[in-house]
Motif scaffolding. Structure first.
Motif, mmCIF file in Angstrom:
data_model
loop_
_atom_site.group_PDB
_atom_site.id
_atom_site.type_symbol
_atom_site.label_atom_id
_atom_site.label_comp_id
_atom_site.label_asym_id
_atom_site.label_seq_id
_atom_site.Cartn_x
_atom_site.Cartn_y
_atom_site.Cartn_z
ATOM 1 N N LEU A 37 0.850 -1.187 0.000
ATOM 2 C CA LEU A 37 0.000 0.000 0.000
ATOM 3 C C LEU A 37 0.888 1.239 0.000
ATOM 4 C CD1 LEU A 37 -0.144 1.491 3.071
ATOM 5 C CD2 LEU A 37 -1.390 -0.621 3.569
ATOM 6 N N LEU A 59 -4.759 7.132 0.637
ATOM 7 C CA LEU A 59 -4.325 5.796 0.236
ATOM 8 C C LEU A 59 -4.407 5.760 -1.284
ATOM 9 C CD1 LEU A 59 -3.529 2.863 0.789
ATOM 10 C CD2 LEU A 59 -5.942 2.350 1.184
ATOM 11 N N LYS A 75 -2.725 0.242 -3.915
ATOM 12 C CA LYS A 75 -2.785 -0.978 -3.104
ATOM 13 C C LYS A 75 -2.772 -2.198 -4.010
ATOM 14 C CE LYS A 75 -7.769 -0.165 -2.636
ATOM 15 N NZ LYS A 75 -8.891 0.029 -1.675
ATOM 16 N N PHE A 112 -4.524 -5.951 -0.073
ATOM 17 C CA PHE A 112 -5.194 -4.654 0.049
ATOM 18 C C PHE A 112 -6.095 -4.344 -1.144
ATOM 19 C CE2 PHE A 112 -1.102 -4.254 2.351
ATOM 20 C CZ PHE A 112 -1.631 -4.275 3.626
ATOM 21 N N SER A 113 -5.928 -5.080 -2.232
ATOM 22 C CA SER A 113 -6.771 -4.859 -3.405
ATOM 23 C C SER A 113 -7.976 -5.791 -3.435
ATOM 24 C CB SER A 113 -5.948 -5.044 -4.685
ATOM 25 O OG SER A 113 -5.479 -6.375 -4.788
#
Length: 241
Positions: free
Chosen positions: A23, A104, A107, A111-112
């Motif tokens: 990230l 953010l 990612k 995180f995706s």
């Protein structure tokens, strides 16, 4: 002497190793200043310094966002295989007071695919979910190594809605005028004096956490700012206008 390092880093696009997840957090200012820091997780890295993966932040720069690895400031920090109980202390440095935004911006991996990412602000006592958008905050100039923390599960806090910490009053000049912000208790009264004690501006019954004073007709000078919040706290600041 040369050190044997892994040239196939987890942050490269080709031939990823160790099932990496990454990230990227960025910080931006109203004047366009910008900086970023990266957190990466994999099965081939650790929470200590990993040569070929980790990168320390440079000491210079008017605006910097970084994570902390022990006492080192990291622009890229590789950590062990991801668990949602991990917590990463995050700091920033700025030479200018003002309002800043943390986002953010990228990612991959875990995180995706739906993993939540939170930012805890120890000054306001709030926990922000990046799924709700970016996070904006006001700050004085300086280095703040313990204001923020990256989280992935609010249960590690013991509560999803922690109590706020002590109120902070931030005063700075921007292109719109004089900005006065508080982190918790709303502003009740603002009074501005010159160094001779003459009242330049006063406003009562404000009941807001952010006020812009844009109708000052004064030459460049030191202004004394008196702020009274709804909880009765009194704060005095000096600012060059």
């Amino acid at each position: 002497m040369r050190r044997n390092t892994n040239t196939n880093q987890i942050f490269r696009q080709a031939q990823p190793e160790g099932n990496p997840s990454k990230l990227t957090l960025t910080i931006s200012a109203e004047n366009g200043a910008y900086n970023a820091t990266v957190l990466g997780y994999s099965s081939v890295t650790t929470n200590d310094f990993d040569f070929g993966y980790d990168g320390k932040a440079f000491a210079d720069g008017a605006l910097q966002l970084y994570t902390l690895q022990n006492t080192d400031k990291m622009v890229i920090q590789a950590r062990a295989a991801f668990t949602d109980t991990d917590r990463v202390l995050t700091g920033f440095t700025t030479t200018q007071p003002g309002t800043y935004t943390i986002s953010l911006t990228d990612k991959t991996g875990t995180f995706s695919t739906g993993q939540s990412v939170y930012l805890k602000d120890s000054v306001t006592g709030t926990v922000h979910n990046f799924a709700d958008g970016n996070y904006s905050f006001a700050t004085e100039a300086g280095t703040f190594n313990d204001r923020f923390e990256v989280l992935y599960n609010t249960t590690v806090l013991g509560t999803a809605t922690p109590n706020g910490s002590a109120n902070q009053v931030v005063v700075y000049k921007n292109s719109n005028g004089l900005q006065v912000s508080t982190t918790n208790a709303a502003i009740k009264t603002i009074t501005l004096h010159d160094i001779n004690g003459r009242v330049l501006y006063k406003k009562d019954n404000i009941s807001q956490n952010q006020v812009t004073v844009n109708d000052l007709t004064t030459e460049s000078q030191v202004i004394l700012v008196n702020v009274i919040t709804q909880d009765g706290a009194v704060t005095n600041k000096k600012v060059v206008y």
